[in-house]
Design an enzyme around this catalytic site. Structure first.
Site, PDB file in Angstrom:
ATOM      1  N   ASN A 347      -6.786  44.034 -68.385  1.00  0.00           N
ATOM      2  CA  ASN A 347      -7.853  43.119 -67.982  1.00  0.00           C
ATOM      3  C   ASN A 347      -9.232  43.660 -68.330  1.00  0.00           C
ATOM      4  O   ASN A 347     -10.095  42.936 -68.797  1.00  0.00           O
ATOM      5  CB  ASN A 347      -7.780  42.858 -66.477  1.00  0.00           C
ATOM      6  CG  ASN A 347      -6.604  41.981 -66.098  1.00  0.00           C
ATOM      7  OD1 ASN A 347      -6.597  40.793 -66.364  1.00  0.00           O
ATOM      8  ND2 ASN A 347      -5.593  42.574 -65.475  1.00  0.00           N
ATOM      9  N   HIS A 781       2.975  50.450 -57.269  1.00  0.00           N
ATOM     10  CA  HIS A 781       2.369  49.674 -56.194  1.00  0.00           C
ATOM     11  C   HIS A 781       2.799  50.232 -54.842  1.00  0.00           C
ATOM     12  O   HIS A 781       3.941  50.655 -54.663  1.00  0.00           O
ATOM     13  CB  HIS A 781       2.794  48.203 -56.287  1.00  0.00           C
ATOM     14  CG  HIS A 781       2.214  47.505 -57.472  1.00  0.00           C
ATOM     15  ND1 HIS A 781       2.748  46.360 -58.009  1.00  0.00           N
ATOM     16  CD2 HIS A 781       1.138  47.798 -58.248  1.00  0.00           C
ATOM     17  CE1 HIS A 781       2.030  45.971 -59.045  1.00  0.00           C
ATOM     18  NE2 HIS A 781       1.040  46.828 -59.209  1.00  0.00           N
TER      19      HIS A 781
END
Length: 1122
Positions: A347, A781
């Site tokens: 991103n 995560h």
């Protein structure tokens, strides 16, 4: 990772130190640890009770059910303990699938007790609150506590009382023990909350007939992200690895790098002898690559799990890469080795910058890599990825290491099939030279989608291999599904709003989060992210920017400049949120880039304003207890939270959060400037961008996409967004990328089965490899960890498949399944692909264009002495660490910065001596006098110092250059000393460097004498100095104070140094004299003295100086005299 297991010793230490209860907790701090380094004599000195009491011994290595495994020695004396250990210490043991060596043991006093005195207690966290389980029968044979135990849930922010415990948990406990147990459990719960535990189990907990409480066995996890809150109480906590996996120093090294970096760097060694190594960017992508390797039969050869993300610097990436390359080249493998450098589409990370670090590491290890027959496969996308791939391809050619490079045109995990020999390596397709595609209009193709993607893969598959959607037939029995969902109370029912109401959600949340008119406030000075949002707004043909204002508490209110297309605009920046909300009432979205330490406070503040309906929290590492409090308030206020630990979300044609979707080239390539028909929800930010790519290549594009974040308790859940998508008319199909850990995906199953979700759902849960590993692996995560069988990715994928969702066999097939479902919807007329409309062009930012190498412009400045841009400061080509390692000193640094040379040791010493002797010459000289007067006038240090420095010139201190020039010119012209003196007298000029007001031939200046002795001893030649000394003999014969003063001596000696040290040509030496370098010695040296005088006056608290009248001769015209 947030929830991390701690050793039993650490857990008990926390309990004994900090529990607050009226119950009499016994044996506090009475434990001893045995490791490979234990000395028994010293151990018994430190713990004399070992010699007198009966003992219990057990391994302390995160092993469950030690009693049943025969790993607890009970009721032994010390000799018995030693014999018991002799049979087990440093011996390999199998626990379940894990094999490991027993290294660390805990010895405690044996507590005689009966079965009736054993109890079980456990506290653990869920999204809604903390669950307390209690059973009146504890011990080894406790059995299925989930089924047996009494339980109560303490909601977030609620407190636990002794009355609640007595009424709800202690119903089967004898009356005489209820009070003790109630007090202990409440104290335990308060300890659990205060020290940020996420799991705390005691089995057995013994309460004897005297009311004494004994904590026999304990297992616990704490929220490691709360370290900054609990550091004072925790101290330095060691987190042991799961049993069966060794703790490697390289893992600790990477963990230390991670702790010091704003980026994320993770490394877990699974099998150091394995042949398959990975270096993957992104927490979600790293799991997907591990899944694919295991799916293709590589689980036994997978050497490591790890990830790097969050825009690490070139140096950080280099350190990470060299660690992996060092590990993988230590031992050869008969089949050679493969390195998979993979990742999703970034991103905001500059791929070329991170690849530079990897390339440096590959060059450093090219020899070992070739010796170990390593083949490297690369797949990456994101900002400047073309340049990154080009550089990676070039290093393969120059080093001779086989490196195969692929970009976004290749399915993310296709390189795994290539690396493992399951598919041929294709000819690399042509790629753009740079990421400047958005300078051009988009493709003129009339219809979408474009089917140009390389087939996803392991092997060619037919459509029969794809699991078809099933009607909502029975898969898991309803009772079974409800048991899996426990303790989640609010499963999907026919009326979802009722379920929300039952959960205590008093505020109705919006179905539509973003519109074309949505306005946001951005918390934090994230100018790059804001500019990205404005560029997205522009290509989406929005009428106004989506960012109304920014909030940044560390500056005053001001305006910040941005671009809106070609035009410059100003956005207001406010110091506090109240002003921003008051002045921008149209705002209903807050995008928070606050740090993990301040995100909680800023989010709670934002929810006080009723205008805010959606909050995106980007920060990773917020303690789970704080996140749950934010979720509770959001439910009460009707606010939708996206995050924490997220990149955000995007609604094509309307709005994007921060860096979501990457840069404009990816926005255009994935057609995110206009809505499609497919909505997705993912945990991972990087994988959400990969979904943008996959969906754009297989369908008409994305309607909306949200990355809910990788934490255990995201602010909004999969089901929250799936239900929004179900109720949004423009969305025709839904894609869910689930993950190992948690049970949220089962709510989707329930929704499909009960008819609440009727749109086609394509779903895949990543993390299927976890069930294949012998020991527990914590993925990138925080929430990617299964605590029970139902939380595994395999179980969830099967449940979704049985419920009627479209579930591929692997992530490799996800794009094929999406395309199949989409094609069916097009065929039956549900979706009618729209005409493509080219978006407006947006100019590229100058800074990014320069970074890509697309433009050039003359620099305003040139420098050749220092470079601070890299990881390490460089002086004239020498890293600062080398400067200190070589002990170059101040003289050496001056040589680098002034002369761009590494001077000989004696030259550095001479420079330092010059600085020392010129440092000060008392308060009476003009420079010191000015500094003192200025200091006494109340001026600051800089002003006072400058006042003194401005007096330096030919008459005071500035004679070094002039003396060097005069003597050099005379000497070089062949003039005799007497001729030089006579000429200067004839011309009416002073000989610079000759003469002193106080010192004379009879009262020599010791500074000159010290320097003279050093120069004569160390300089290879002193021709000009000798010449000056001959001049001195002539001048002192006329007047004894016409000596070669310190300025003159330094000037001529420095010329000798420059000319004869071997580091300079004659022209270079003369140039340094000409440009005034020598006067710099006096200026630098005397600055030390001036600063000393300034500090002295301040320390003495001297008042304003006024010169006395009697020291001034007033010479006035006669008619004005007094």
């Amino acid at each position: 990772m947030s929830a991390k297991a701690i050793s039993e010793q650490t857990g008990k230490e926390f309990l004994y130190k900090y529990i607050c209860t009226s119950a009499a907790v016994q044996n506090r701090f009475r434990y001893a640890t045995v490791t490979t380094e234990t000395e028994w004599d010293r151990l018994t000195q430190e713990h004399p009770w070992l010699l007198t009491e009966r003992l219990v011994v057990k391994p302390d290595q995160l092993i469950k059910r030690r009693g049943k495994l025969g790993l607890v020695g009970i009721d032994l004396d010390l000799q018995g303990v030693r014999e018991w250990l002799k049979a087990r210490h440093m011996k390999e043991t199998t626990v379940g699938k894990a094999k490991g060596v027993l290294k660390n043991f805990l010895i405690e006093p044996f507590v005689p007790h009966t079965q009736e005195e054993e109890f079980y207690v456990c506290i653990y966290a869920t999204r809604e609150g903390d669950h307390v389980l209690f059973h009146h029968e504890g011990g080894v044979e406790v059995g299925d506590v989930d089924a047996k135990a009494q339980r109560l849930m303490v909601a977030v922010d609620d407190k636990l009382s002794e009355d609640q415990v007595t009424e709800q948990l202690l119903t089967h406990v004898p009356e005489d023990k209820k009070e003790v147990l109630a007090s202990f459990i409440v104290g335990l719960f308060n300890l659990y909350e205060d020290l940020y535990f996420t799991y705390l189990e005691i089995n057995p907990l013994v309460v004897n007939q005297d009311g004494g409480v004994f904590v026999l066995d304990m297992a616990a996890k704490i929220d490691a992200t709360a370290d900054y809150i609990c550091k004072a109480k925790w101290g330095d906590v060691e987190f042991p690895p799961p049993f069966g996996r060794e703790a490697y120093p390289e893992e600790a090294y990477i963990a230390d790098l991670d702790a010091k970096s704003g980026a994320s760097l993770k490394l877990t060694l699974l099998n150091p002898r394995g042949r398959i190594w990975t270096m993957v960017a992104g927490g979600g992508a790293s799991v997907v690559y591990s899944d694919t390797i295991c799916d293709l039969g590589g689980v036994d050869e997978l050497a490591n799990y790890g990830e790097y993300s969050g825009a690490p610097s070139e140096q950080q990436t280099y350190d990470y890469a060299k660690t992996i390359l060092s590990l993988m080249t230590r031992e050869k493998h008969p089949e050679g080795k493969v390195l998979i450098i993979g990742g999703s589409i970034a991103n905001f990370t500059n791929v070329a910058a991170t690849f530079k670090g990897i390339v440096r590491a590959i060059k450093d290890y090219q020899g070992p890599l070739k010796e170990n027959e390593v083949t490297i496969f690369v797949r990456r996308g994101g900002p400047n990825y073309q340049e990154g791939l080009r550089v990676m391809g070039e290093v393969g050619k120059t080093t001779g290491i086989p490196i195969h490079v692929f970009g976004t045109e290749t399915h993310m995990t296709a390189i795994v099939g290539m690396a493992l020999g399951h598919r041929e390596i294709p000819n690399q397709p042509p790629m753009d030279a740079h990421t400047a595609n958005f300078l051009l209009n988009a493709s003129n193709s009339a219809m979408t989608p474009a089917t140009t993607r390389t087939a996803s893969f392991s092997e060619p598959r037919t459509s029969n291999d794809i699991t078809p959607a099933k009607k909502s037939k029975a898969g898991l029995p309803a009772d079974c599904l409800h048991s899996i969902l426990w303790p989640l109370k609010n499963v999907v029912t026919g009326d979802w709003k009722e379920a929300q109401a039952s959960s205590g959600c008093s505020g109705a949340k919006a179905t539509t989060l973003f519109r074309k008119q949505t306005k946001a406030i951005v918390w934090g000075m994230q100018t790059r992210a804001v500019q990205g949002m404005l560029d997205f707004d522009y290509v989406c043909s929005r009428d106004e920017p989506s960012v109304a204002a920014m909030v940044y508490p560390f500056t005053g209110d001001h305006k910040q400049k941005f671009y809106w297309g070609h035009k410059e605009i100003l956005l207001p920046v406010y110091k506090n949120m109240a002003d921003a909300m008051k002045k921008h009432t149209e705002v209903d979205v807050l995008i928070s880039f606050a740090s993990l330490r301040s995100a909680f406070d800023s989010t709670m503040e934002a929810m006080q304003y009723s205008q805010i309906h959606t909050i995106a929290i980007i920060a990773e590492g917020i303690p789970e207890a704080q996140t749950r409090r934010m979720i509770k308030m959001a439910d009460e206020k009707g606010v939708t939270i996206i995050g924490p630990a997220t990149v955000g979300g995007i609604k094509p044609g309307c709005f994007k959060i921060g860096n979501t979707g990457g840069m404009l080239d990816n926005i255009l390539a994935s057609k995110l400037y206009r809505p499609g028909s497919v909505a997705y929800v993912s945990r991972s930010g990087g994988m959400s961008n990969e979904l943008n790519n996959i969906i754009s290549r297989t369908t008409d594009g994305v309607y909306e996409g949200v990355a809910i974040g990788g934490d255990r308790y995201p602010g909004s859940t999969f089901m929250d967004h799936v239900l929004r998508y179900q109720d949004t008319p423009g969305i025709q199909m839904i894609v869910v990328l689930g993950e190992i850990g948690g049970t949220e995906e089962y709510k989707i199953c329930q929704g499909i089965r009960e008819g609440r979700i009727t749109k086609p759902v394509v779903c895949w849960c990543i993390g299927t490899c976890a069930t294949m590993f012998a020991s527990e692996v914590q993925f990138g995560h925080a929430g990617a960890c299964a605590n029970q069988a139902s939380e595994t990715a395999v179980a969830k994928n099967q449940a979704l498949r049985d419920a009627g969702a479209y579930v591929p066999k692997s992530f490799d097939e996800l794009g094929d399944v999406i395309k199949t479902v989409y094609d069916e919807l097009v065929a039956n007329g549900t979706i009618i692909p729209a005409q493509e409309v080219p978006p407006p062009t947006v100019p590229m930012d100058y800074s990014w264009a320069r970074e890509l190498g697309l433009i050039r412009k003359p620099a305003s400045f040139m420098t050749s002495i220092c470079d601070e841009r890299g990881q390490e400061l460089i002086y004239a080509g020498m890293p600062i660490t080398e400067v200190f390692k070589e002990e170059m000193g101040l003289g050496g640094v001056l040589g680098l910065l002034w002369f761009q040379r590494r001077l000989p040791r004696y030259a550095c010493q001479f420079i330092e001596m010059c600085l020392m002797v010129t440092a000060d010459h008392g308060p009476a000289v003009s420079g010191a006098h000015n500094t003192i007067v200025c200091a006494r006038a109340g001026k600051d240090l800089i002003s006072s110092l400058t006042s003194g420095l401005l007096t330096i010139g030919d008459r005071f201190g500035g004679a070094l250059d002039a003396a060097a020039k005069q003597f050099s010119k005379a000497f070089d012209s062949g003039m005799l000393p007497m001729e030089f003196v006579n000429k200067m007298k004839k011309d009416g000029k002073l000989i610079m460097g000759i003469g002193h007001r106080v010192k004379s031939i009879n009262n020599p200046d010791m500074r000159v004498q010290i320097l003279k002795d050093f120069v004569k001893q160390h300089f290879t030649s002193t021709q000009l100095l000798d010449y000056a000394l001959d001049v001195e003999k002539i001048t002192t014969s006329k007047k004894p104070n016409l000596i070669l003063n310190v300025d003159g001596f330094i000037g001529v000696a420095f010329v000798d140094l420059l000319r004869t040290c071997g580091g300079f040509t004659r022209d270079e030496a003369d140039e340094f004299v000409e440009i005034g370098a020598l006067n710099g010695i006096f200026v630098l040296g005397r600055s030390m003295g001036f600063i000393g005088h300034y500090l002295d006056q301040k320390r003495l608290k001297q008042g304003l100086y006024r010169h006395p009248w009697d020291d001034i001769s007033y010479v006035l015209p006669e008619h004005m005299s007094m």
